[in-house]
Design a protein around this motif. Structure first.
Motif, PDB file in Angstrom:
ATOM      1  N   ARG A 116     -51.745   0.166  -7.660  1.00 21.76           N
ATOM      2  CA  ARG A 116     -51.199   0.754  -8.885  1.00 21.76           C
ATOM      3  C   ARG A 116     -51.530  -0.107 -10.106  1.00 21.76           C
ATOM      4  O   ARG A 116     -51.772   0.417 -11.193  1.00 21.76           O
ATOM      5  N   TYR A 117     -51.509  -1.393  -9.894  1.00 16.87           N
ATOM      6  CA  TYR A 117     -51.867  -2.294 -10.980  1.00 16.87           C
ATOM      7  C   TYR A 117     -53.336  -2.069 -11.380  1.00 16.87           C
ATOM      8  O   TYR A 117     -53.662  -1.976 -12.563  1.00 16.87           O
ATOM      9  N   ALA A 118     -54.202  -1.937 -10.380  1.00 20.29           N
ATOM     10  CA  ALA A 118     -55.630  -1.728 -10.657  1.00 20.29           C
ATOM     11  C   ALA A 118     -55.856  -0.407 -11.391  1.00 20.29           C
ATOM     12  O   ALA A 118     -56.622  -0.322 -12.346  1.00 20.29           O
ATOM     13  N   ARG A 119     -55.138   0.616 -10.945  1.00 21.82           N
ATOM     14  CA  ARG A 119     -55.269   1.924 -11.591  1.00 21.82           C
ATOM     15  C   ARG A 119     -54.816   1.839 -13.044  1.00 21.82           C
ATOM     16  O   ARG A 119     -55.454   2.383 -13.950  1.00 21.82           O
ATOM     17  N   SER A 120     -53.743   1.139 -13.251  1.00 23.91           N
ATOM     18  CA  SER A 120     -53.237   0.982 -14.623  1.00 23.91           C
ATOM     19  C   SER A 120     -54.211   0.161 -15.466  1.00 23.91           C
ATOM     20  O   SER A 120     -54.387   0.413 -16.662  1.00 23.91           O
ATOM     21  N   PHE A 121     -54.867  -0.816 -14.838  1.00 27.71           N
ATOM     22  CA  PHE A 121     -55.836  -1.637 -15.566  1.00 27.71           C
ATOM     23  C   PHE A 121     -56.980  -0.772 -16.102  1.00 27.71           C
ATOM     24  O   PHE A 121     -57.455  -0.957 -17.217  1.00 27.71           O
ATOM     25  N   LEU A 122     -57.418   0.186 -15.286  1.00 24.80           N
ATOM     26  CA  LEU A 122     -58.508   1.061 -15.719  1.00 24.80           C
ATOM     27  C   LEU A 122     -58.084   1.903 -16.923  1.00 24.80           C
ATOM     28  O   LEU A 122     -58.895   2.219 -17.787  1.00 24.80           O
ATOM     29  N   ARG A 123     -56.829   2.248 -16.966  1.00 26.89           N
ATOM     30  CA  ARG A 123     -56.349   3.099 -18.067  1.00 26.89           C
ATOM     31  C   ARG A 123     -55.888   2.292 -19.275  1.00 26.89           C
ATOM     32  O   ARG A 123     -56.057   2.711 -20.420  1.00 26.89           O
ATOM     33  N   HIS A 124     -55.283   1.145 -19.019  1.00 26.85           N
ATOM     34  CA  HIS A 124     -54.596   0.434 -20.107  1.00 26.85           C
ATOM     35  C   HIS A 124     -55.148  -0.959 -20.386  1.00 26.85           C
ATOM     36  O   HIS A 124     -54.670  -1.619 -21.297  1.00 26.85           O
ATOM     37  N   GLY A 125     -56.119  -1.398 -19.601  1.00 28.12           N
ATOM     38  CA  GLY A 125     -56.703  -2.716 -19.849  1.00 28.12           C
ATOM     39  C   GLY A 125     -55.671  -3.826 -19.792  1.00 28.12           C
ATOM     40  O   GLY A 125     -54.918  -3.921 -18.827  1.00 28.12           O
ATOM     41  N   ARG A 126     -55.612  -4.647 -20.827  1.00 29.14           N
ATOM     42  CA  ARG A 126     -54.725  -5.807 -20.823  1.00 29.14           C
ATOM     43  C   ARG A 126     -53.252  -5.438 -20.724  1.00 29.14           C
ATOM     44  O   ARG A 126     -52.420  -6.266 -20.369  1.00 29.14           O
ATOM     45  N   ARG A 127     -52.927  -4.219 -21.074  1.00 28.96           N
ATOM     46  CA  ARG A 127     -51.527  -3.801 -21.001  1.00 28.96           C
ATOM     47  C   ARG A 127     -51.210  -3.202 -19.630  1.00 28.96           C
ATOM     48  O   ARG A 127     -50.173  -2.563 -19.442  1.00 28.96           O
ATOM     49  N   ALA A 128     -52.097  -3.426 -18.675  1.00 34.07           N
ATOM     50  CA  ALA A 128     -51.952  -2.809 -17.348  1.00 34.07           C
ATOM     51  C   ALA A 128     -50.586  -3.089 -16.742  1.00 34.07           C
ATOM     52  O   ALA A 128     -49.941  -2.194 -16.186  1.00 34.07           O
ATOM     53  N   TYR A 129     -50.142  -4.319 -16.837  1.00 36.92           N
ATOM     54  CA  TYR A 129     -48.896  -4.694 -16.186  1.00 36.92           C
ATOM     55  C   TYR A 129     -47.709  -3.951 -16.796  1.00 36.92           C
ATOM     56  O   TYR A 129     -46.937  -3.298 -16.097  1.00 36.92           O
ATOM     57  N   ALA A 130     -47.613  -4.014 -18.129  1.00 34.26           N
ATOM     58  CA  ALA A 130     -46.468  -3.392 -18.798  1.00 34.26           C
ATOM     59  C   ALA A 130     -46.505  -1.874 -18.684  1.00 34.26           C
ATOM     60  O   ALA A 130     -45.468  -1.215 -18.646  1.00 34.26           O
ATOM     61  N   GLU A 131     -47.716  -1.306 -18.624  1.00 37.57           N
ATOM     62  CA  GLU A 131     -47.843   0.150 -18.662  1.00 37.57           C
ATOM     63  C   GLU A 131     -47.848   0.804 -17.284  1.00 37.57           C
ATOM     64  O   GLU A 131     -47.735   2.021 -17.178  1.00 37.57           O
ATOM     65  N   ALA A 132     -48.004   0.028 -16.239  1.00 45.58           N
ATOM     66  CA  ALA A 132     -48.039   0.632 -14.899  1.00 45.58           C
ATOM     67  C   ALA A 132     -46.732   1.379 -14.652  1.00 45.58           C
ATOM     68  O   ALA A 132     -45.650   0.873 -14.933  1.00 45.58           O
ATOM     69  N   ALA A 133     -46.844   2.587 -14.115  1.00 47.24           N
ATOM     70  CA  ALA A 133     -45.653   3.433 -13.948  1.00 47.24           C
ATOM     71  C   ALA A 133     -44.597   2.751 -13.082  1.00 47.24           C
ATOM     72  O   ALA A 133     -43.404   2.826 -13.372  1.00 47.24           O
ATOM     73  N   PHE A 134     -45.028   2.062 -12.032  1.00 51.94           N
ATOM     74  CA  PHE A 134     -44.026   1.444 -11.152  1.00 51.94           C
ATOM     75  C   PHE A 134     -43.345   0.258 -11.831  1.00 51.94           C
ATOM     76  O   PHE A 134     -42.207  -0.073 -11.509  1.00 51.94           O
ATOM     77  N   GLU A 135     -44.031  -0.361 -12.797  1.00 51.19           N
ATOM     78  CA  GLU A 135     -43.389  -1.428 -13.563  1.00 51.19           C
ATOM     79  C   GLU A 135     -42.402  -0.867 -14.585  1.00 51.19           C
ATOM     80  O   GLU A 135     -41.349  -1.436 -14.828  1.00 51.19           O
ATOM     81  N   ARG A 136     -42.765   0.249 -15.173  1.00 50.27           N
ATOM     82  CA  ARG A 136     -41.841   0.864 -16.132  1.00 50.27           C
ATOM     83  C   ARG A 136     -40.574   1.334 -15.424  1.00 50.27           C
ATOM     84  O   ARG A 136     -39.473   1.215 -15.964  1.00 50.27           O
ATOM     85  N   GLU A 137     -40.760   1.839 -14.216  1.00 54.40           N
ATOM     86  CA  GLU A 137     -39.580   2.244 -13.445  1.00 54.40           C
ATOM     87  C   GLU A 137     -38.697   1.023 -13.155  1.00 54.40           C
ATOM     88  O   GLU A 137     -37.477   1.078 -13.286  1.00 54.40           O
ATOM     89  N   ALA A 138     -39.335  -0.090 -12.775  1.00 52.91           N
ATOM     90  CA  ALA A 138     -38.565  -1.302 -12.493  1.00 52.91           C
ATOM     91  C   ALA A 138     -37.857  -1.793 -13.755  1.00 52.91           C
ATOM     92  O   ALA A 138     -36.720  -2.267 -13.704  1.00 52.91           O
ATOM     93  N   GLU A 139     -38.522  -1.658 -14.883  1.00 52.57           N
ATOM     94  CA  GLU A 139     -37.930  -2.116 -16.136  1.00 52.57           C
ATOM     95  C   GLU A 139     -36.682  -1.307 -16.479  1.00 52.57           C
ATOM     96  O   GLU A 139     -35.790  -1.800 -17.176  1.00 52.57           O
ATOM     97  N   SER A 140     -36.608  -0.084 -15.979  1.00 47.80           N
ATOM     98  CA  SER A 140     -35.401   0.724 -16.225  1.00 47.80           C
ATOM     99  C   SER A 140     -34.177   0.075 -15.581  1.00 47.80           C
ATOM    100  O   SER A 140     -33.047   0.276 -16.038  1.00 47.80           O
ATOM    101  N   GLY A 141     -34.384  -0.710 -14.515  1.00 49.94           N
ATOM    102  CA  GLY A 141     -33.268  -1.435 -13.906  1.00 49.94           C
ATOM    103  C   GLY A 141     -32.733  -2.500 -14.847  1.00 49.94           C
ATOM    104  O   GLY A 141     -31.522  -2.633 -15.048  1.00 49.94           O
ATOM    105  N   ARG A 142     -33.664  -3.249 -15.453  1.00 55.68           N
ATOM    106  CA  ARG A 142     -33.241  -4.276 -16.416  1.00 55.68           C
ATOM    107  C   ARG A 142     -32.560  -3.618 -17.618  1.00 55.68           C
ATOM    108  O   ARG A 142     -31.561  -4.106 -18.126  1.00 55.68           O
ATOM    109  N   ASP A 143     -33.121  -2.481 -18.052  1.00 58.05           N
ATOM    110  CA  ASP A 143     -32.530  -1.765 -19.186  1.00 58.05           C
ATOM    111  C   ASP A 143     -31.102  -1.308 -18.872  1.00 58.05           C
ATOM    112  O   ASP A 143     -30.238  -1.318 -19.750  1.00 58.05           O
ATOM    113  N   ALA A 144     -30.878  -0.899 -17.614  1.00 54.69           N
ATOM    114  CA  ALA A 144     -29.536  -0.444 -17.240  1.00 54.69           C
ATOM    115  C   ALA A 144     -28.528  -1.589 -17.354  1.00 54.69           C
ATOM    116  O   ALA A 144     -27.402  -1.404 -17.821  1.00 54.69           O
TER     117      ALA A 144
END
Ligand SMILES: [Zn+2]
Length: 183
Positions: A116-144
């Motif tokens: 998933r990280y690799a797929r996000s890298f192809l779409r988002h380049g350097r922002r791959a980590y922050a933009e990966a869907a599974f990372e955004r889902e995880a970030e919703s836990g911190r937001d909660a």
């Protein structure tokens, strides 16, 4: 084999908080093990700088040295960082549940996340980590957790749940959760 002293578990108060916050069963949270990052043989790009971050391989969470030792210390600012980070990492534990169980599950999750990280890298380049869907889902836990803290006095190290979780004061936490997170 890992020496027993080289891993930590979530205490009952943390299990209570994250179970309620993230909708995770206590049984799963009880299986979570925390390790210092130097025990991890993977070179992950997502540890970040001080106080550092973590990475998850199924129920195994690898933390920076500073955060790994935070619960044993007295630094409430670090305790708050630890609690917020865990709210993110434990969503990854939830994600790993979809993978078949067994001794290879940690490795499977590493591959799952890597793809998933690799797929996000192809779409988002350097922002791959922050933009990966599974990372955004995880970030919703911190937001909660941030949302809960914000509406009950603010995101600061003196918020009472920081001390209750770190000192495993279940009764106080339970009463507070009943009042502030009913249902
Ligand atoms: Zn993450």
């Amino acid at each position: 084999m890992n020496a027993p002293s080289a891993e930590q578990r979530l205490n009952p108060s943390c299990i209570l908080l994250y179970g309620r916050l993230l909708g995770l069963p206590a049984e799963l949270l009880g299986r979570v093990r925390l390790f210092p990052r130097d025990r991890n043989w993977l070179h992950a790009p997502w540890y970040g700088d001080a106080p550092g971050g973590a990475m998850v391989l199924a129920e195994h969470i690898y933390l920076s040295r500073t955060l790994y030792h935070a619960p044993q210390g007295r630094d409430r600012t670090l305790h708050l960082s630890w609690l917020l980070l865990m709210a993110h990492e434990l969503v990854h534990v939830r994600q790993a549940r979809s993978l078949s169980p067994g001794p290879l599950r940690p490795l499977r999750f590493g591959v799952w996340a890597g793809l998933r990280y690799a797929r996000s890298f192809l779409r988002h380049g350097r922002r791959a980590y922050a933009e990966a869907a599974f990372e955004r889902e995880a970030e919703s836990g911190r937001d909660a957790l941030k949302e809960l803290l914000t509406r009950t006095g603010g995101i600061h190290p003196q918020h009472p749940i920081v001390a209750w979780c770190m000192e495993d004061r279940q009764e106080e936490l339970q009463q507070w959760l009943a009042a502030h997170m009913p249902g």
